[in-house]
Design a protein around this motif. Sequence first.
Motif, PDB file in Angstrom:
ATOM      1  N   LEU A  62       0.937  -1.240  -0.083  1.00  0.00           N
ATOM      2  CA  LEU A  62       0.069   0.012   0.047  1.00  0.00           C
ATOM      3  C   LEU A  62       1.001   1.257   0.060  1.00  0.00           C
ATOM      4  O   LEU A  62       0.509   2.272  -0.528  1.00  0.00           O
ATOM      5  N   TYR A  63       1.934   1.331   0.708  1.00  0.00           N
ATOM      6  CA  TYR A  63       2.863   2.231   0.858  1.00  0.00           C
ATOM      7  C   TYR A  63       3.408   2.459  -0.813  1.00  0.00           C
ATOM      8  O   TYR A  63       3.616   3.878  -1.149  1.00  0.00           O
ATOM      9  N   ALA A  64       3.758   1.569  -1.338  1.00  0.00           N
ATOM     10  CA  ALA A  64       4.355   1.649  -2.729  1.00  0.00           C
ATOM     11  C   ALA A  64       3.354   2.299  -3.656  1.00  0.00           C
ATOM     12  O   ALA A  64       3.605   2.904  -4.661  1.00  0.00           O
ATOM     13  N   ALA A  65       2.050   1.933  -3.310  1.00  0.00           N
ATOM     14  CA  ALA A  65       0.999   2.580  -4.167  1.00  0.00           C
ATOM     15  C   ALA A  65       0.410   3.803  -3.773  1.00  0.00           C
ATOM     16  O   ALA A  65      -0.441   4.592  -4.245  1.00  0.00           O
ATOM     17  N   GLY A  66       1.252   4.388  -2.817  1.00  0.00           N
ATOM     18  CA  GLY A  66       0.893   6.007  -2.560  1.00  0.00           C
ATOM     19  C   GLY A  66      -0.041   6.145  -1.121  1.00  0.00           C
ATOM     20  O   GLY A  66      -0.328   7.446  -0.971  1.00  0.00           O
ATOM     21  N   ILE A  67      -0.364   5.006  -0.234  1.00  0.00           N
ATOM     22  CA  ILE A  67      -0.930   5.175   0.885  1.00  0.00           C
ATOM     23  C   ILE A  67       0.072   5.422   1.959  1.00  0.00           C
ATOM     24  O   ILE A  67       1.023   4.772   2.007  1.00  0.00           O
ATOM     25  N   GLY A  68      -0.330   6.615   2.687  1.00  0.00           N
ATOM     26  CA  GLY A  68       0.682   6.826   3.859  1.00  0.00           C
ATOM     27  C   GLY A  68       0.263   6.417   5.290  1.00  0.00           C
ATOM     28  O   GLY A  68      -1.216   6.214   5.417  1.00  0.00           O
ATOM     29  N   PHE A  69       1.338   6.004   5.896  1.00  0.00           N
ATOM     30  CA  PHE A  69       1.176   5.527   7.272  1.00  0.00           C
ATOM     31  C   PHE A  69       1.966   6.303   8.353  1.00  0.00           C
ATOM     32  O   PHE A  69       2.850   6.963   7.940  1.00  0.00           O
ATOM     33  N   HIS A  70       1.400   6.255   9.366  1.00  0.00           N
ATOM     34  CA  HIS A  70       2.049   6.863  10.594  1.00  0.00           C
ATOM     35  C   HIS A  70       3.144   5.983  11.123  1.00  0.00           C
ATOM     36  O   HIS A  70       2.955   5.003  11.967  1.00  0.00           O
ATOM     37  N   TRP A  71       4.206   5.806  10.581  1.00  0.00           N
ATOM     38  CA  TRP A  71       5.237   5.154  10.733  1.00  0.00           C
ATOM     39  C   TRP A  71       5.966   5.376  11.933  1.00  0.00           C
ATOM     40  O   TRP A  71       6.043   6.551  12.410  1.00  0.00           O
ATOM     41  N   SER A  72       6.447   4.526  12.842  1.00  0.00           N
ATOM     42  CA  SER A  72       7.259   4.609  13.903  1.00  0.00           C
ATOM     43  C   SER A  72       7.900   3.517  14.352  1.00  0.00           C
ATOM     44  O   SER A  72       7.900   2.987  15.334  1.00  0.00           O
ATOM     45  N   PRO A  73       8.984   3.012  13.643  1.00  0.00           N
ATOM     46  CA  PRO A  73       9.950   2.340  13.765  1.00  0.00           C
ATOM     47  C   PRO A  73      10.828   2.851  15.136  1.00  0.00           C
ATOM     48  O   PRO A  73      11.176   4.049  14.896  1.00  0.00           O
ATOM     49  N   LYS A  74      11.047   2.185  16.240  1.00  0.00           N
ATOM     50  CA  LYS A  74      11.704   2.461  17.224  1.00  0.00           C
ATOM     51  C   LYS A  74      13.169   2.962  17.081  1.00  0.00           C
ATOM     52  O   LYS A  74      13.780   2.108  16.165  1.00  0.00           O
TER      53      LYS A  74
END
Length: 408
Positions: A62-74
């Motif tokens: 989905l990210y590659a398709a243009g959907i944004g996520f609230h990323w938070s890798p520590k």
Amino acid sequence: MITYTAPMWVGLIIGFIIGAAAEAWGIANPETLIRLAKWEDRLFLDCILIGFAVSTPVIYGLYAAGIGFHWSPKPLYLIGVGLGGIFFGTGLALSGYFPGSIWMALGEGRRDAVYAVFGAVLGAASWTALYQTPAGQWLVNTLNFGSLTLGGKKISPFVIQPLDGLTRLDLFGISVVYGVALFIIAYYLPRYKGGERSCLRANVEKRMTPYEIQKHIDTAKYLTDGGLPYKKGSTAQKLNEYYAVEDNVTRWFMISVAGIVGLTVVAEMFLHQIFGESTTDSWLAGQLFLPTFKYSEAVFKGIGWEPFSDIGTLMGAFFSAVFLTRRYTSFRNIIPPSWAERFGSNQAVRFLGSFGGAYLMLFGARMADGCASGHILSGGIQMALSGWEFAIAVFASMLIVGRIYYRK
């Protein structure tokens, strides 16, 4: 890029779904995680791996398709994350709980979870006090490489920047290989120590060994110990005596539940943030004891819907325990069998194990900036390097302490 931020109360719904699903797994029962520490029952590990296998390609696709996520890798600060994982794994082996499962256990009506709550808040308070000392700052700043994932680095709340020469499509390709590899591990790792059949063989042969049958019976017995009565042919009987005790986690029920949990975390990351549980304990510790400390101020400023999702987790587990699995124990003195076999049924002794283990677990979780939810589950789905360092440290210490602590 398509992005969205949901209101805080949505965390109640997210927590409810995860709490109900995990209670059906049996994660609310401390015996399940104690048996993991003894390496007798790999339910949690197998389900988490399947959750990664299903969800990681979805989120990166989905990210590659243009959907944004609230990323938070520590952040990957090697010493603090590793040492925090050691404390966490030790506490998990002693208590049979991780932060999220304490709330699930309260929903299931477990008395020793009440003790664990107090230990958890005190453990979070101890890290809050240590954080602003030179030692605490050294732990989080030494060898800190930032928020890294396989093939990328977080550079803003909505952006995982691929490393030089890579694209978002390449990250999706990495996630597919990652998911397939983890599914193969889960597929060929029998749930029970000493089990013989994989999912395919069990379904083809339509039979189990006497040992596997006995493990089914034993698992159903401890899951329902002290719970509510249920009728023959009911949903509760199916959940307790068949679905939750399947000899290999790669049957359809466990795949479905693991997929639901993993995809719920993906939805959560689109709506607002990663799934995390231990921040609530630091928030409580700050509100109750240490409001002016630097770590408390940082938590107050940065906390999201963790208190809401924790309440939702408790509510979801309560709903499942009362209306689906019938495992609600009404806060009677139910001692985990592995604990009772080693230390007896004295309630005060169990209090010490639950309280002390939860203390160590939360102290380690806050030192590492995440727990089984924020580091292992959410971190694993994001392919976060810090999540994998934490997970390795947790499992290594958990297995060592479990072997020593529960030796006969």
